[in-house]
Motif scaffolding. Structure first.
Motif, short mmCIF file in Angstrom:
data_model
loop_
_atom_site.label_atom_id
_atom_site.label_comp_id
_atom_site.label_asym_id
_atom_site.label_seq_id
_atom_site.Cartn_x
_atom_site.Cartn_y
_atom_site.Cartn_z
N MET A 175 0.81 -1.18 0.14
CA MET A 175 0.10 0.17 0.07
C MET A 175 1.05 1.26 -0.10
O MET A 175 2.02 1.18 0.60
CB MET A 175 -1.02 0.05 1.26
CG MET A 175 -0.46 0.25 2.71
SD MET A 175 -1.48 0.09 4.04
CE MET A 175 -0.97 -1.71 4.19
N ARG A 176 0.50 2.26 -0.45
CA ARG A 176 1.11 3.38 -0.58
C ARG A 176 1.11 4.17 0.72
O ARG A 176 0.01 3.98 1.60
CB ARG A 176 0.66 4.47 -1.84
CG ARG A 176 1.21 3.91 -3.01
CD ARG A 176 1.08 4.96 -4.32
NE ARG A 176 1.45 4.37 -5.48
CZ ARG A 176 1.16 4.99 -6.40
NH1 ARG A 176 0.58 5.91 -6.47
NH2 ARG A 176 1.71 4.32 -7.64
N ILE A 177 1.52 5.42 0.86
CA ILE A 177 1.56 6.29 2.15
C ILE A 177 0.04 6.59 2.63
O ILE A 177 -0.12 6.54 3.66
CB ILE A 177 2.64 7.53 2.14
CG1 ILE A 177 2.92 7.80 3.64
CG2 ILE A 177 2.34 8.35 1.23
CD1 ILE A 177 4.09 8.89 3.56
N GLY A 178 -0.53 7.16 1.46
CA GLY A 178 -2.03 7.96 1.59
C GLY A 178 -2.74 6.53 2.25
O GLY A 178 -3.58 6.85 3.21
N GLU A 179 -2.64 5.71 1.80
CA GLU A 179 -3.50 4.19 2.24
C GLU A 179 -3.01 3.96 3.61
O GLU A 179 -4.01 3.83 4.58
CB GLU A 179 -3.33 3.06 1.52
CG GLU A 179 -4.25 1.97 1.73
CD GLU A 179 -5.78 2.08 1.79
OE1 GLU A 179 -6.56 1.19 2.36
OE2 GLU A 179 -6.18 2.92 0.94
N LEU A 180 -1.72 3.91 4.04
CA LEU A 180 -1.52 3.64 5.39
C LEU A 180 -1.95 4.87 6.30
O LEU A 180 -2.45 4.23 7.38
CB LEU A 180 0.16 3.50 5.38
CG LEU A 180 0.74 3.28 6.76
CD1 LEU A 180 0.40 1.70 7.24
CD2 LEU A 180 2.25 3.31 6.60
N ALA A 181 -1.76 5.88 5.90
CA ALA A 181 -2.39 7.03 6.60
C ALA A 181 -3.88 6.99 7.04
O ALA A 181 -4.14 7.32 8.24
CB ALA A 181 -1.69 8.18 5.98
N ARG A 182 -4.69 6.55 5.96
CA ARG A 182 -6.13 6.54 6.19
C ARG A 182 -6.42 5.32 7.10
O ARG A 182 -7.30 5.43 7.92
CB ARG A 182 -6.74 6.27 4.69
CG ARG A 182 -7.11 7.53 4.09
CD ARG A 182 -8.01 7.44 2.77
NE ARG A 182 -7.28 6.41 1.88
CZ ARG A 182 -6.38 6.97 0.93
NH1 ARG A 182 -6.01 8.13 0.95
NH2 ARG A 182 -5.87 5.82 0.07
N ARG A 183 -5.93 4.19 6.91
CA ARG A 183 -5.96 3.15 7.74
C ARG A 183 -5.78 3.20 9.21
O ARG A 183 -5.99 2.45 10.02
CB ARG A 183 -5.57 1.74 7.05
CG ARG A 183 -6.10 1.50 5.75
CD ARG A 183 -5.63 0.29 5.14
NE ARG A 183 -5.75 -0.84 5.92
CZ ARG A 183 -5.31 -2.10 5.28
NH1 ARG A 183 -4.62 -2.21 4.23
NH2 ARG A 183 -5.48 -3.36 6.10
N THR A 184 -4.65 4.07 9.40
CA THR A 184 -4.10 4.34 10.85
C THR A 184 -4.74 5.85 11.55
O THR A 184 -4.71 5.73 12.65
CB THR A 184 -2.84 4.26 10.89
OG1 THR A 184 -2.19 5.16 9.97
CG2 THR A 184 -2.18 2.70 10.61
N GLY A 185 -5.37 6.36 10.82
CA GLY A 185 -5.93 7.82 11.05
C GLY A 185 -4.92 8.76 11.28
O GLY A 185 -5.22 9.54 12.24
N CYS A 186 -3.88 8.67 10.54
CA CYS A 186 -3.12 9.93 10.71
C CYS A 186 -2.78 10.53 9.21
O CYS A 186 -3.21 10.05 8.42
CB CYS A 186 -1.91 9.37 11.37
SG CYS A 186 -0.85 8.28 10.24
N LYS A 187 -1.86 11.50 9.18
CA LYS A 187 -1.53 12.01 8.17
C LYS A 187 -0.44 11.55 7.31
O LYS A 187 0.60 11.14 8.04
CB LYS A 187 -1.40 13.58 8.04
CG LYS A 187 -2.73 14.25 8.81
CD LYS A 187 -2.34 15.74 9.07
CE LYS A 187 -3.72 16.50 9.46
NZ LYS A 187 -3.49 17.91 9.76
N PRO A 188 0.00 11.55 6.36
CA PRO A 188 1.16 11.36 5.62
C PRO A 188 2.35 11.76 6.12
O PRO A 188 3.38 11.36 6.28
CB PRO A 188 0.79 11.41 3.95
CG PRO A 188 -0.60 11.71 3.79
CD PRO A 188 -1.18 12.21 5.12
N ASP A 189 2.36 13.09 6.26
CA ASP A 189 3.38 13.87 7.22
C ASP A 189 3.94 13.14 8.37
O ASP A 189 5.08 12.91 8.83
CB ASP A 189 3.03 15.13 7.20
CG ASP A 189 3.18 16.14 5.94
OD1 ASP A 189 3.84 15.56 5.13
OD2 ASP A 189 2.69 17.24 6.04
#
Length: 154
Positions: A1-15
């Motif tokens: 998965m890309r960073i955006g997907e990981l961020a969405r799935r964990t409730g945080c921002k890509p930064d």
């Protein structure tokens, strides 16, 4: 998965994901030919762990210690308990400081009835260090106590 997907799935921002990578809490991911980060289930699990720790207001050093223990630096959970006990103690100290602050603010609030012009407001005068007639001072002096250090006499 890309960073955006990981961020969405964990409730945080890509930064935030990048920040945890930079801090060494999250392993650097593989890269695609186009240099996109590719995360796997281990990154998702680790980031979820980190986010849960942060929700408990653990600092990065505490999280580093826990992740090191999780990764096999200890044989049993005794060190985890020590770390958590220390965190609980810091939270208790913080609660005590916040309660003292609340008490101070409540006492300060007693300095004003809300029916005077702002330039005569007891709260404003106290914050300027020139209030000596607030009810809290009268009560303290009547009991033989000292006026609070911030109290001005003029």
């Amino acid at each position: 998965m890309r960073i955006g997907e990981l961020a969405r799935r964990t409730g945080c921002k890509p930064d935030t994901v990048r920040y945890y990578e930079k801090e060494g809490l999250l392993a650097e991911p593989a890269r695609t030919g186009g240099n996109y980060r590719l995360y796997d289930a281990s990154h998702l699990a680790r980031l979820t762990f980190i986010r849960n720790c942060r929700a408990l207001e653990m600092n990065l050093d505490e999280i580093r210690a826990l992740t090191a223990l999780k990764d096999g630096a200890a044989g049993d959970c005794g060190e985890v308990n020590v770390l958590l006990d220390a965190h609980i103690d810091r939270i208790a100290e913080r609660i005590a400081r916040l309660q003292a602050l609340s008490d101070q603010l409540a006492a300060l609030r007693q300095c004003c009835t809300g029916a005077t012009p702002v330039e005569q407001c007891g709260i404003m005068r106290e914050l300027e260090g020139r209030c000596a007639g607030c009810a809290r001072y009268e009560r303290a002096e009547a009991k033989g106590g000292k006026t609070p250090a911030a109290a001005g006499k003029g």
